[in-house]
Design a protein around this motif. Structure first.
Motif, short mmCIF file in Angstrom:
data_model
loop_
_atom_site.label_atom_id
_atom_site.label_comp_id
_atom_site.label_asym_id
_atom_site.label_seq_id
_atom_site.Cartn_x
_atom_site.Cartn_y
_atom_site.Cartn_z
N ALA A 37 -6.34 10.63 -14.98
CA ALA A 37 -4.58 10.86 -15.31
C ALA A 37 -4.92 10.52 -16.95
O ALA A 37 -5.70 9.41 -17.19
CB ALA A 37 -3.74 10.39 -14.42
N THR A 38 -4.07 10.63 -17.12
CA THR A 38 -4.07 10.03 -18.78
C THR A 38 -2.80 9.37 -18.96
O THR A 38 -2.15 8.69 -18.28
CB THR A 38 -3.15 10.95 -19.77
N THR A 39 -2.64 8.39 -20.32
CA THR A 39 -2.09 7.07 -19.97
C THR A 39 -0.55 7.50 -20.03
O THR A 39 0.68 7.11 -19.72
CB THR A 39 -2.23 6.57 -21.62
N ASP A 40 -0.59 8.70 -20.47
CA ASP A 40 0.79 9.41 -21.20
C ASP A 40 1.17 9.19 -19.41
O ASP A 40 2.11 9.62 -19.32
CB ASP A 40 1.43 11.09 -21.60
N GLU A 41 0.78 10.51 -19.13
CA GLU A 41 0.93 10.87 -17.21
C GLU A 41 1.43 9.34 -16.86
O GLU A 41 2.03 9.25 -15.41
CB GLU A 41 0.01 11.04 -16.77
N ILE A 42 0.54 8.29 -16.86
CA ILE A 42 0.91 7.44 -16.18
C ILE A 42 1.95 6.92 -16.50
O ILE A 42 2.72 5.97 -15.64
CB ILE A 42 -0.43 6.38 -16.07
N VAL A 43 2.39 6.19 -17.70
CA VAL A 43 3.75 5.62 -18.01
C VAL A 43 5.01 6.89 -17.53
O VAL A 43 5.77 6.29 -17.04
CB VAL A 43 3.83 6.15 -19.33
N ALA A 44 4.75 7.92 -18.03
CA ALA A 44 5.86 8.71 -17.36
C ALA A 44 6.35 8.55 -15.95
O ALA A 44 7.38 8.66 -14.96
CB ALA A 44 5.47 9.99 -17.79
N GLY A 45 5.22 9.39 -14.94
CA GLY A 45 4.95 8.91 -13.85
C GLY A 45 5.52 7.24 -13.05
O GLY A 45 6.89 7.40 -12.45
N LYS A 66 0.69 -1.37 0.02
CA LYS A 66 0.18 -0.37 -0.27
C LYS A 66 1.04 1.13 0.15
O LYS A 66 0.28 2.27 -0.72
CB LYS A 66 -1.12 0.11 1.06
N THR A 67 1.93 0.82 0.81
CA THR A 67 3.09 3.06 0.53
C THR A 67 3.37 3.28 -0.75
O THR A 67 3.50 3.64 -0.82
CB THR A 67 3.78 2.31 1.54
N THR A 68 4.12 1.80 -1.71
CA THR A 68 4.59 1.87 -2.52
C THR A 68 3.63 2.51 -3.68
O THR A 68 3.32 2.70 -4.88
CB THR A 68 5.07 0.25 -3.04
N THR A 69 2.35 1.28 -3.65
CA THR A 69 1.17 1.48 -4.42
C THR A 69 1.43 3.25 -4.55
O THR A 69 0.86 3.92 -5.26
CB THR A 69 0.22 1.18 -3.95
N ALA A 70 0.86 4.28 -2.47
CA ALA A 70 0.03 5.23 -2.98
C ALA A 70 1.35 6.13 -3.10
O ALA A 70 1.46 7.14 -3.95
CB ALA A 70 0.00 5.51 -1.85
N ALA A 71 2.52 5.72 -2.91
CA ALA A 71 3.62 7.21 -3.32
C ALA A 71 3.97 7.14 -5.23
O ALA A 71 3.77 8.02 -5.41
CB ALA A 71 4.80 5.81 -3.40
N MET A 72 3.70 5.34 -5.58
CA MET A 72 3.82 5.72 -7.08
C MET A 72 2.89 6.70 -7.46
O MET A 72 2.50 7.24 -8.59
CB MET A 72 3.15 3.70 -7.83
N ALA A 73 0.95 6.39 -7.51
CA ALA A 73 -0.27 6.95 -7.99
C ALA A 73 0.72 8.21 -7.66
O ALA A 73 -0.14 9.74 -8.10
CB ALA A 73 -0.98 6.37 -6.98
N ALA A 74 1.09 8.82 -6.11
CA ALA A 74 1.36 10.26 -6.30
C ALA A 74 2.36 11.10 -7.29
O ALA A 74 1.72 12.05 -7.80
CB ALA A 74 2.15 10.12 -4.60
N GLU A 75 2.90 9.83 -7.28
CA GLU A 75 3.75 10.18 -8.35
C GLU A 75 3.59 10.38 -9.42
O GLU A 75 3.49 11.79 -10.38
CB GLU A 75 4.79 9.34 -9.25
N ILE A 76 2.65 9.83 -10.33
CA ILE A 76 2.15 10.12 -11.29
C ILE A 76 1.01 11.54 -11.63
O ILE A 76 1.46 11.85 -12.55
CB ILE A 76 1.17 9.11 -12.22
N LEU A 77 0.18 11.63 -10.00
CA LEU A 77 -0.38 12.44 -10.16
C LEU A 77 -0.30 13.50 -9.98
O LEU A 77 -0.64 14.73 -9.68
CB LEU A 77 -1.86 12.20 -8.64
N ARG A 78 1.46 13.81 -9.29
CA ARG A 78 1.74 14.89 -8.86
C ARG A 78 1.76 16.46 -10.24
O ARG A 78 1.27 18.03 -10.07
CB ARG A 78 3.19 14.97 -8.39
N PRO A 79 2.43 15.62 -11.33
CA PRO A 79 1.56 17.18 -11.73
C PRO A 79 0.33 17.57 -12.11
O PRO A 79 0.32 19.36 -12.98
CB PRO A 79 2.52 16.10 -13.68
N ARG A 80 -0.19 16.76 -11.83
CA ARG A 80 -1.52 17.71 -12.48
C ARG A 80 -1.96 18.22 -10.67
O ARG A 80 -4.05 19.14 -10.83
CB ARG A 80 -2.66 15.80 -12.72
N PHE A 81 -1.92 17.57 -9.48
CA PHE A 81 -2.76 18.48 -8.56
C PHE A 81 -1.74 18.33 -8.33
O PHE A 81 -0.47 17.60 -7.74
CB PHE A 81 -3.73 16.76 -8.14
N ARG A 82 -2.19 19.61 -6.33
CA ARG A 82 -0.92 19.44 -5.78
C ARG A 82 -1.67 18.56 -4.93
O ARG A 82 -2.93 18.24 -3.95
CB ARG A 82 -1.65 20.89 -4.76
#
Lengths: 246, 466
Positions: free
Chosen positions: B301-309, B73-89
């Motif tokens: 998030a877009t697929t581009d954002e996901i793959v990049a994150g 859960k910690t890793t999954t949340a941190a990955m999601a944060a990495e993906i979403l950071r460009p889109r959301f604070r």
């Protein structure tokens, strides 16, 4: 000599590292030149009295325990015949409850038992969880301690006059009230203690091996050669200190 | 008369005043060295006014997402944060404070954050979900873990099922379809986004000892596995047809395991297939990545954002970390339950089994007081390669017994309960330019982090998480 072990329902009753107990028995037998032949007996498997020197039952989650209880009850007669013939038994937690006359649950989840141990178990409201320390006297005058961990909701009540495995020094024990833990009938032992039980209580592992060897040979339980149990003693000391600080 | 007034009426404190008070406590807690100060303000707030958590969450304009699982859960949340950071604070509890108090602390410190991204403890999840009313919920897996604390697996699953059934249909449920218990939760809610893995080439030859949910939930017959990937996660079906892995919406295929160096896979998402390169090793991190991808997709998030994150992501705190100590490195891999430890070991062995390791076992509440789980871990592939192992932590002797009865020669086992001395002994035994493998349980990992931080080797986690 080969010691024949029947491990009942290893796929279902294995929650508290029961394979640790088996590993200890295998190794300590081997270090004395004996081989442990472990046969897995599953649902639908047959029990042939006399064919095994030791029967092992571990603990399961409620769901798994429910799945095996009905099958185990059909094996009650041959299991009792095996015990009467002098085979050794070690049953831990769920397996311990099922060797009694049965388990009464809260809402229709009753489970039949084997009736090999003189006890009954009733579901309780609060789980009894923690490190536990017992004092045992399996042979008159020889007092030794067992250090383990208990985690059970069932309250187990022994019949009047039944012999417990030990006196609770610290912990809950069978029902949190009686001051006793486990049950012993001849060479059969049932207990809530896991942790697993045998690695840090090697004297009990050796006692069980000696009982199984007695069944194998038809003679008395042999004296087993002593082993270097320094690590075991260290683990026992840490674990009993935990129990006494709870 | 207002029933809430009168002698026992709770003192109503304006939310802003509560926040100010609690933040002051956080600063104070750091000043006096009581640790990261990550849950103290939350504890204060949830004591002052438990309803404050609901109101704090409601202030986030883009809402909140929660992530829970036994493992990852910690890793999954941190990955999601990495993906979403460009889109959301984000308001994200990256230091792993995942009980209600940790959630409260994170929301307190949220400032102008737009989206709450909350890793939540399995047992705390029902209450957290009731309070924060998440717009998306990601459920990863359920393994046996700390039975003394959580109770049996079925019990946790039942509480999750009840909590999921209460969620409004507007909440997006994201579930791991490869876990029979978790996949079944989709039925308690209605439509769900299902993620999983599809690559029989990387399946295990058989179900591991640590597999838990291997029986049909309805009839109790053993599930049949087309492929078993991690523990009981895989492509399963009941022989009577009661349950089966649901169709997957977000899928990882063509997995390439590169031992400790990382893993690559094809991500199937929204009709597109993209190659993902992950700097983290192991099949279990593929599950974390696909879960994070599915959740991020649900949050827009877009697929581009996901793959990049995912490509940018390094590692969550303490899960997998390399620390330089002069010419040597420490490779830190968290172990906390049988399924997770097995994956850490599989990854290590794939990279060439180490000849030396420091293994640390504590039995604090956060580790589980009951240490019997170490006997359910398949240490044997590691033991086969060891010349020496240093057993450490409060229950070092139990580990030593696990290794002894696992077949390791007794003179290859050193017992050193002090983490600091064990670490030094391990480094002493490590060759120049060599890497020391350290496998700690949770609080032992925190202890080791403090030791290396005190030596100036890594920054403390509350600084890094900021």
């Amino acid at each position: 000599m080969n010691i024949r072990v029947a491990h009942l329902y290893p796929d279902y009753l294995n929650i508290y590292a029961d394979r640790g107990n088996i590993a200890v028995l295998v190794a300590r037998a081997a270090w004395r030149g004996h081989e442990l032949d472990v046969t897995e007996v599953g649902i639908g498997g047959r029990i042939v009295p006399g064919a095994h020197d030791l029967y092992y039952l571990g603990g399961g989650q409620d769901r798994e325990q429910l799945l095996v209880a009905a099958d185990l009850a059909t094996k009650a007669e041959p299991l009792k015949a095996a015990a009467a013939g002098g085979a050794a038994f070690l049953a831990v937690c769920g397996g311990y409850q099922l060797l009694g006359r049965g388990y009464r649950g809260h809402h229709g989840d009753d489970m039949p038992g084997v009736g090999l141990l003189p006890l009954e178990t009733v579901a309780g409201d609060r789980r009894m969880i923690g490190n536990v320390l017992l004092e045992c006297e399996l042979e008159p005058g020889v007092r030794r301690t067992l250090a383990g961990f208990e985690n059970h909701a069932g309250r187990t009540r022994l019949d009047p006059g039944a012999e417990p495995l030990g006196r609770v020094v610290s912990g809950f024990g069978n029902d949190g009230e009686s001051g006793y833990e486990g049950c012993r009938v001849g060479r059969a032992i049932g207990t809530y203690l896991h942790g697993p039980l045998l690695p840090r209580n090697p004297w009990l592992a050796d006692w069980i091996l000696a009982q199984a060897l007695a069944h194998r040979t038809g003679g008395e339980p042999p004296e087993l050669a002593p082993l270097d149990d320094e690590l075991e003693a260290l683990a026992h000391a840490v674990s009993s200190a935990r129990a006494q600080r709870r | 008369m207002n029933p809430r007034s009168g002698r026992f009426a709770p003192m109503v404190v304006p939310l802003a005043a509560e926040i100010a008070a609690a933040r002051a406590v956080a600063a104070l807690s750091r000043l006096v060295g009581a640790g990261g100060g990550t849950t103290v303000p939350g504890k204060l707030l949830s004591t002052l006014d438990p309803g404050a958590v609901d109101r704090l969450a409601a202030r986030l304009p883009a809402g909140t997402a929660t992530i829970s699982a036994t493992n990852g859960k910690t890793t999954t949340a941190a990955m999601a944060a990495e993906i979403l950071r460009p889109r959301f604070r984000l308001a994200h509890n990256g230091s792993g404070a995942n009980l209600l108090s940790g959630v409260a602390s994170t929301l307190l410190a949220a400032g102008d954050a737009q989206l709450g991204l909350l890793e939540v403890d399995e047992a705390a999840l029902p209450e957290v979900m009731r309070r924060v009313r998440p717009r998306a919920v990601c459920l990863g897996n359920l393994f046996r873990d700390q039975l003394d604390r959580y109770g049996e697996l079925e019990l946790v699953a039942e509480r999750w099922r009840d909590a999921v059934a209460e969620l409004p249909v507007s909440t997006t449920l994201v579930v791991n379809g490869d876990d029979p218990l978790v996949g079944d939760l989709a039925n308690a809610h209605g439509p769900a986004l299902v993620f999983g893995l599809d690559d029989p080439r990387v399946a295990r030859p058989a179900l591991q000892h640590a597999a838990d949910s291997k029986y049909c939930l309805r009839c109790g017959l053993p599930l049949e596995y087309e492929a078993a990937y991690v523990g009981h996660l895989g492509d399963y079906r009941c022989p009577n047809g009661h349950i089966a892995r649901p169709p997957l919406d977000v899928v990882a295929r063509n997995v390439e395991l590169r031992a400790l160096e990382g893993v690559a896979f094809d991500l199937d998402l929204a009709g597109e297939t993209r190659r993902v390169e992950l700097a983290l090793p192991g099949l279990y991190n593929v599950y974390n990545a696909v879960g994070a991808a599915a959740l991020a997709h649900a949050l827009g998030a877009t697929t581009d954002e996901i793959v990049a994150g995912l490509g940018r992501f390094s590692a969550a705190f303490g899960r997998f970390e390399r620390i330089a100590v002069g010419d040597k490195t420490i490779l830190l891999l968290l172990i906390k339950n049988p399924a997770g430890a097995n994956e850490a070991i599989r990854t290590l062995v794939d990279g060439g089994p180490p000849r030396l390791a420091v293994v640390a076992l504590n039995d604090a509440i956060a580790d589980g007081r009951d240490v019997s789980w170490i006997w359910d871990v398949d240490f044997e592939p590691l033991l086969a390669g060891f010349d020496r192992v240093v057993a450490t932590g409060d229950r070092a002797a139990e580990l030593a017994l696990r290794f002894k009865y696992g077949g390791l020669a007794e003179d290859a086992i050193e017992v050193e309960p002090s983490l600091e001395r064990a670490l030094d002994r391990g480094l002493e035994l490590t060759s120049d330019d060599g890497e020391l493998v350290v496998l700690p349980t949770y609080t032992a990992m925190l202890g080791l982090q403090r030791i290396v931080a005190a030596r100036g080797l890594v920054r403390p986690y509350w600084e890094r998480a900021a």
